[in-house]
Design a protein around this motif. Structure first.
Motif, PDB file in Angstrom:
ATOM      1  N   PRO A  52       7.079  -4.386 -14.386  1.00 56.64           N
ATOM      2  CA  PRO A  52       6.932  -4.413 -12.927  1.00 56.64           C
ATOM      3  C   PRO A  52       8.015  -3.562 -12.280  1.00 56.64           C
ATOM      4  N   LEU A  53       7.661  -2.854 -11.211  1.00 55.77           N
ATOM      5  CA  LEU A  53       8.544  -1.839 -10.651  1.00 55.77           C
ATOM      6  C   LEU A  53       8.837  -2.081  -9.175  1.00 55.77           C
ATOM      7  N   ILE A  54      10.085  -1.795  -8.779  1.00 56.96           N
ATOM      8  CA  ILE A  54      10.443  -1.603  -7.385  1.00 56.96           C
ATOM      9  C   ILE A  54      11.157  -0.260  -7.317  1.00 56.96           C
ATOM     10  N   VAL A  55      10.676   0.611  -6.449  1.00 54.62           N
ATOM     11  CA  VAL A  55      11.171   1.984  -6.355  1.00 54.62           C
ATOM     12  C   VAL A  55      11.599   2.214  -4.911  1.00 54.62           C
ATOM     13  N   GLY A  56      12.870   2.558  -4.711  1.00 59.27           N
ATOM     14  CA  GLY A  56      13.337   2.753  -3.345  1.00 59.27           C
ATOM     15  C   GLY A  56      14.472   3.734  -3.259  1.00 59.27           C
TER      16      GLY A  56
ATOM     17  N   MET B  15       3.767  16.342   2.936  1.00 56.61           N
ATOM     18  CA  MET B  15       3.373  14.998   3.346  1.00 56.61           C
ATOM     19  C   MET B  15       2.139  14.545   2.561  1.00 56.61           C
ATOM     20  N   ASP B  16       1.156  15.426   2.405  1.00 57.85           N
ATOM     21  CA  ASP B  16      -0.043  15.099   1.629  1.00 57.85           C
ATOM     22  C   ASP B  16       0.307  14.880   0.158  1.00 57.85           C
ATOM     23  N   ALA B  17       1.223  15.699  -0.369  1.00 58.18           N
ATOM     24  CA  ALA B  17       1.629  15.551  -1.772  1.00 58.18           C
ATOM     25  C   ALA B  17       2.327  14.214  -1.996  1.00 58.18           C
TER      26      ALA B  17
ATOM     27  N   PHE C 218       1.056  11.175  -4.411  1.00 56.77           N
ATOM     28  CA  PHE C 218       1.927  10.586  -5.431  1.00 56.77           C
ATOM     29  C   PHE C 218       1.882   9.061  -5.361  1.00 56.77           C
ATOM     30  N   VAL C 219       1.975   8.503  -4.145  1.00 53.07           N
ATOM     31  CA  VAL C 219       1.955   7.051  -3.973  1.00 53.07           C
ATOM     32  C   VAL C 219       0.644   6.470  -4.493  1.00 53.07           C
ATOM     33  N   GLU C 220      -0.469   7.150  -4.223  1.00 55.62           N
ATOM     34  CA  GLU C 220      -1.781   6.670  -4.660  1.00 55.62           C
ATOM     35  C   GLU C 220      -1.916   6.722  -6.173  1.00 55.62           C
ATOM     36  N   VAL C 221      -1.521   7.837  -6.772  1.00 62.66           N
ATOM     37  CA  VAL C 221      -1.647   7.991  -8.224  1.00 62.66           C
ATOM     38  C   VAL C 221      -0.712   7.033  -8.956  1.00 62.66           C
ATOM     39  N   ALA C 222       0.488   6.819  -8.408  1.00 59.97           N
ATOM     40  CA  ALA C 222       1.468   5.922  -9.036  1.00 59.97           C
ATOM     41  C   ALA C 222       1.094   4.455  -8.851  1.00 59.97           C
ATOM     42  N   GLU C 223       0.094   4.185  -8.011  1.00 63.95           N
ATOM     43  CA  GLU C 223      -0.371   2.823  -7.730  1.00 63.95           C
ATOM     44  C   GLU C 223       0.764   1.952  -7.193  1.00 63.95           C
ATOM     45  N   LEU C 224       1.448   2.506  -6.182  1.00 63.94           N
ATOM     46  CA  LEU C 224       2.536   1.796  -5.534  1.00 63.94           C
ATOM     47  C   LEU C 224       2.106   1.359  -4.140  1.00 63.94           C
ATOM     48  N   ARG C 225       2.795   0.357  -3.616  1.00 67.27           N
ATOM     49  CA  ARG C 225       2.556  -0.084  -2.248  1.00 67.27           C
ATOM     50  C   ARG C 225       3.862  -0.060  -1.481  1.00 67.27           C
ATOM     51  N   GLU C 226       3.832   0.539  -0.303  1.00 66.74           N
ATOM     52  CA  GLU C 226       5.026   0.591   0.537  1.00 66.74           C
ATOM     53  C   GLU C 226       5.238  -0.753   1.215  1.00 66.74           C
TER      54      GLU C 226
ATOM     55  N   VAL D 290      10.820   1.715   0.489  1.00 68.50           N
ATOM     56  CA  VAL D 290      10.798   0.856  -0.699  1.00 68.50           C
ATOM     57  C   VAL D 290       9.344   0.655  -1.109  1.00 68.50           C
ATOM     58  N   PHE D 291       9.025   1.019  -2.358  1.00 63.36           N
ATOM     59  CA  PHE D 291       7.696   0.824  -2.928  1.00 63.36           C
ATOM     60  C   PHE D 291       7.775  -0.220  -4.038  1.00 63.36           C
ATOM     61  N   VAL D 292       6.663  -0.906  -4.272  1.00 59.38           N
ATOM     62  CA  VAL D 292       6.580  -1.856  -5.388  1.00 59.38           C
ATOM     63  C   VAL D 292       5.227  -1.708  -6.068  1.00 59.38           C
ATOM     64  N   SER D 293       5.205  -2.084  -7.342  1.00 63.85           N
ATOM     65  CA  SER D 293       3.933  -2.167  -8.057  1.00 63.85           C
ATOM     66  C   SER D 293       3.290  -3.518  -7.778  1.00 63.85           C
ATOM     67  N   ASN D 294       2.016  -3.636  -8.064  1.00 62.74           N
ATOM     68  CA  ASN D 294       1.314  -4.904  -7.827  1.00 62.74           C
ATOM     69  C   ASN D 294       1.914  -6.039  -8.648  1.00 62.74           C
ATOM     70  N   SER D 295       2.299  -5.740  -9.879  1.00 62.80           N
ATOM     71  CA  SER D 295       2.854  -6.781 -10.743  1.00 62.80           C
ATOM     72  C   SER D 295       4.208  -7.262 -10.238  1.00 62.80           C
ATOM     73  N   TRP D 296       5.001  -6.362  -9.628  1.00 66.46           N
ATOM     74  CA  TRP D 296       6.292  -6.786  -9.073  1.00 66.46           C
ATOM     75  C   TRP D 296       6.072  -7.658  -7.846  1.00 66.46           C
ATOM     76  N   GLU D 297       5.136  -7.281  -7.000  1.00 61.08           N
ATOM     77  CA  GLU D 297       4.868  -8.064  -5.787  1.00 61.08           C
ATOM     78  C   GLU D 297       4.314  -9.443  -6.138  1.00 61.08           C
ATOM     79  N   ASP D 298       3.587  -9.542  -7.255  1.00 60.63           N
ATOM     80  CA  ASP D 298       3.100 -10.855  -7.698  1.00 60.63           C
ATOM     81  C   ASP D 298       4.266 -11.778  -8.050  1.00 60.63           C
ATOM     82  N   MET D 299       5.366 -11.190  -8.551  1.00 61.60           N
ATOM     83  CA  MET D 299       6.544 -11.989  -8.895  1.00 61.60           C
ATOM     84  C   MET D 299       7.305 -12.451  -7.648  1.00 61.60           C
ATOM     85  N   PHE D 300       7.277 -11.625  -6.590  1.00 60.55           N
ATOM     86  CA  PHE D 300       8.026 -11.922  -5.374  1.00 60.55           C
ATOM     87  C   PHE D 300       7.095 -11.793  -4.162  1.00 60.55           C
TER      88      PHE D 300
END
Length: 263
Positions: free
Chosen positions: A49-53, A75-77, A81-89, A114-124
């Motif tokens: 699980p990831l948190i990226v900031g 901005m589009d790039a 990146f956020v979409e492909v990395a499957e992160l949520r702001e 600050v971005f997080v993955s779905n699995s990290w957000e499930d933990m917190f």
């Protein structure tokens, strides 16, 4: 290359590991595509699980910059990146922008995210991000709060050497010095020390309260100016006032840092 720091963190109670990636993106536009690709490769190779900031030096939306000077290609790039990395702001509170050029010709942007993955957000699931006041830097610190506030313990009495430098301290001690109660010198000293300790505890609390009140007044003034800057362009005198308040607050923070170093 990309500058980032990776930390493997483990919750000892649940024995669950996760990764924190602290990012600082390049300022040069020609290096930003390489930065995004290298960061994407790092994220895709991590099963945790990831948190990226951090400071990405990129914006996601036109309204994330106070001026209209936005590089739409980058901005589009960034959004791709956020979409492909499957992160949520993670949504921020308390401020619209996170960076300023600290000039009288003022420009503000959202560069710190600050971005997080779905699995990290499930933990917190109760995670929140607060934007703190910008003091001594051109960036606002971001505070990631993963849960409810911890319970503060009652403060014990401590004698502070800084009290000796206060001009009112010595006369105050003399005015509070107890009269002679006991014939035995040790018994007398126990009475004096006990009474003075209680009195100093109250004096120190009042002094601390006054300092905190003054600090809070400065913070409120800075916050009010920052809020105005998000609604309209501030004048030069207003920005000068903001920077003067920031310098005064830095002096208070330096004194507080010395206090915690002693403890």
């Amino acid at each position: 290359g990309v500058f980032y720091q990776s930390f493997h963190l483990r919750n000892s109670e649940d024995d669950v590991a996760w990764m924190l990636i602290n990012v600082y993106g390049p300022v040069q536009d020609d290096r930003k595509p390489e930065f995004l690709q290298e960061l994407l490769d790092k994220i895709k190779s991590t099963p945790l699980p990831l948190i990226v900031g951090g400071d990405f030096n990129l914006v996601r939306r036109i309204e994330d910059k106070s001026s209209s000077n936005v590089n739409h290609r980058l901005m589009d790039a960034f959004n791709e990146f956020v979409e492909v990395a499957e992160l949520r702001e993670l949504c921020r509170g308390d401020s619209r922008y996170t960076w300023t050029n600290k000039q009288l010709a003022h420009v503000q942007s959202v560069l710190d995210i600050v971005f997080v993955s779905n699995s990290w957000e499930d933990m917190f699931p109760l995670v929140r991000v607060h934007t703190l006041l910008r003091i001594g830097s051109d960036h606002n610190p971001l505070l990631v709060d993963t849960g409810p506030p911890e319970i503060k313990q009652a403060r014990q009495f401590r004698f502070e050497p800084a009290w000796l430098l206060h001009e009112e301290f010595a006369p105050w001690v003399l005015s509070k010095w107890p009269l002679h109660f006991k014939q035995n010198c040790l018994d007398h000293w126990h009475v004096i020390s006990s009474k003075l300790r209680r009195a100093m505890k109250g004096w120190g609390a009042n002094l601390d309260s006054a300092r905190k009140k003054h600090k809070q007044e400065i913070l409120l003034e800075i916050r009010a100016l920052d809020d105005k800057s998000e609604q309209r362009q501030l004048g030069e005198m207003e920005w000068k006032k903001r920077y003067q308040l920031e310098d005064e607050l830095l002096i208070i923070y330096a004194a507080e840092e010395l206090y915690w170093q002693k403890h």
